[in-house]
Enzyme design. Structure first.
Site, PDB file in Angstrom:
ATOM      1  N   ASP A  33     -10.171 -28.607 -28.856  1.00  0.00           N
ATOM      2  CA  ASP A  33     -11.711 -28.541 -28.917  1.00  0.00           C
ATOM      3  C   ASP A  33     -12.002 -29.572 -27.601  1.00  0.00           C
ATOM      4  OD1 ASP A  33     -14.262 -27.847 -30.921  1.00  0.00           O
ATOM      5  OD2 ASP A  33     -14.509 -29.295 -29.331  1.00  0.00           O
ATOM      6  N   GLU A  99     -22.289 -23.125 -33.387  1.00  0.00           N
ATOM      7  CA  GLU A  99     -22.685 -23.047 -32.064  1.00  0.00           C
ATOM      8  C   GLU A  99     -22.184 -21.866 -31.001  1.00  0.00           C
ATOM      9  OE1 GLU A  99     -21.490 -26.551 -30.165  1.00  0.00           O
ATOM     10  OE2 GLU A  99     -22.284 -28.091 -31.581  1.00  0.00           O
ATOM     11  N   VAL A 100     -21.182 -21.448 -31.377  1.00  0.00           N
ATOM     12  CA  VAL A 100     -20.440 -20.317 -30.705  1.00  0.00           C
ATOM     13  C   VAL A 100     -20.245 -19.021 -31.401  1.00  0.00           C
ATOM     14  CG1 VAL A 100     -18.491 -19.760 -29.126  1.00  0.00           C
ATOM     15  CG2 VAL A 100     -19.111 -21.895 -29.195  1.00  0.00           C
ATOM     16  N   HIS A 104     -13.941 -18.537 -34.937  1.00  0.00           N
ATOM     17  CA  HIS A 104     -13.117 -19.385 -34.821  1.00  0.00           C
ATOM     18  C   HIS A 104     -12.980 -20.580 -35.987  1.00  0.00           C
ATOM     19  CE1 HIS A 104     -17.195 -21.155 -33.548  1.00  0.00           C
ATOM     20  NE2 HIS A 104     -16.550 -22.182 -33.974  1.00  0.00           N
ATOM     21  N   HIS A 106     -11.768 -24.507 -36.969  1.00  0.00           N
ATOM     22  CA  HIS A 106     -11.368 -25.562 -36.633  1.00  0.00           C
ATOM     23  C   HIS A 106     -10.243 -26.097 -37.168  1.00  0.00           C
ATOM     24  CE1 HIS A 106     -15.344 -26.477 -34.495  1.00  0.00           C
ATOM     25  NE2 HIS A 106     -15.698 -25.492 -35.457  1.00  0.00           N
TER      26      HIS A 106
HETATM   27  P1  AMP Z   1     -18.957 -24.528 -33.900  1.00  0.00           P
HETATM   28  O1  AMP Z   1     -20.088 -25.414 -34.173  1.00  0.00           O
HETATM   29  O2  AMP Z   1     -18.325 -24.077 -35.139  1.00  0.00           O
HETATM   30  O3  AMP Z   1     -19.518 -23.176 -33.384  1.00  0.00           O
HETATM   31  O4  AMP Z   1     -17.791 -25.021 -33.070  1.00  0.00           O
HETATM   32  C1  AMP Z   1     -17.865 -24.628 -31.513  1.00  0.00           C
HETATM   33  C2  AMP Z   1     -16.888 -25.746 -31.050  1.00  0.00           C
HETATM   34  O5  AMP Z   1     -16.490 -25.518 -29.823  1.00  0.00           O
HETATM   35  C3  AMP Z   1     -17.383 -27.357 -30.873  1.00  0.00           C
HETATM   36  O6  AMP Z   1     -16.637 -28.155 -31.536  1.00  0.00           O
HETATM   37  C4  AMP Z   1     -17.476 -27.512 -29.202  1.00  0.00           C
HETATM   38  O7  AMP Z   1     -16.832 -28.839 -29.078  1.00  0.00           O
HETATM   39  C5  AMP Z   1     -16.251 -26.415 -28.973  1.00  0.00           C
HETATM   40  N1  AMP Z   1     -16.368 -25.985 -27.509  1.00  0.00           N
HETATM   41  C6  AMP Z   1     -17.390 -25.427 -27.015  1.00  0.00           C
HETATM   42  N2  AMP Z   1     -17.070 -25.039 -25.673  1.00  0.00           N
HETATM   43  C7  AMP Z   1     -15.773 -24.991 -25.546  1.00  0.00           C
HETATM   44  C8  AMP Z   1     -14.811 -25.215 -24.636  1.00  0.00           C
HETATM   45  N3  AMP Z   1     -15.011 -24.471 -23.340  1.00  0.00           N
HETATM   46  N4  AMP Z   1     -13.205 -25.438 -24.755  1.00  0.00           N
HETATM   47  C9  AMP Z   1     -13.242 -25.856 -25.963  1.00  0.00           C
HETATM   48  N5  AMP Z   1     -13.942 -26.052 -27.102  1.00  0.00           N
HETATM   49  C10 AMP Z   1     -15.049 -25.839 -26.620  1.00  0.00           C
END
Ligand code: AMP
Length: 118
Positions: A33, A99-100, A104, A106
């Site tokens: 991350d 967020e994404v 995924h 964690h």
């Molecule tokens: P979520 O809130 O579960 O969608 O987690 C998204 C995670 O992706 C967050 O912990 C971010 O820090 C991580 N993240 C976003 N962009 C990147 C990237 N380019 N490379 C690695 N981690 C990322």
């Protein structure tokens, strides 16, 4: 939610954005991350183009689901947290703070984790 391939993890799978890779197979790609919330913080993203866990289960075969789960276990072993323990988090939807919009997991570990949200 409809899957949108413009998200950052889809770009990482396509090789358009780099990542700090830990493990990859046909089902998953694991990398660190970018903003770690624990001493060890990795993400295991599905190769499938799915938004979240429910979307993944609905649109995947049993082999694909097993392959993804095994990739998570494999990643934890490579990280060395399989012995010390780790937390798996799948954020899903607005209330979770996802967020994404690409499935995924964690993997959090490497230290005693706070239990405030469990
Ligand atoms: P979520 O809130 O579960 O969608 O987690 C998204 C995670 O992706 C967050 O912990 C971010 O820090 C991580 N993240 C976003 N962009 C990147 C990237 N380019 N490379 C690695 N981690 C990322």
């Amino acid at each position: 939610m409809e899957y949108n391939a413009d998200n950052v993890f889809a770009k990482i799978i396509r090789g358009e954005i780099p990542c700090n890779k830990i493990y990859e197979d046909d089902f998953a790609l694991a990398f660190y991350d970018i903003a770690p919330k624990a001493k060890v913080h990795a993400l295991v993203i599905a190769k499938a183009m799915v938004v979240d866990f429910a979307d993944f289960i609905e649109h995947s075969t049993a082999d694909e689901i097993e392959g993804y789960m095994r990739a998570i276990v494999k990643t934890a072993e490579i990280l060395g947290v399989d012995e010390t323990g780790y937390r798996l988090v799948f954020n899903s939807g607005a209330d979770s703070g996802q967020e994404v919009p690409h499935l995924h997991a964690h993997i959090l570990g490497g230290e005693k984790l706070p239990t405030s949200h469990l």
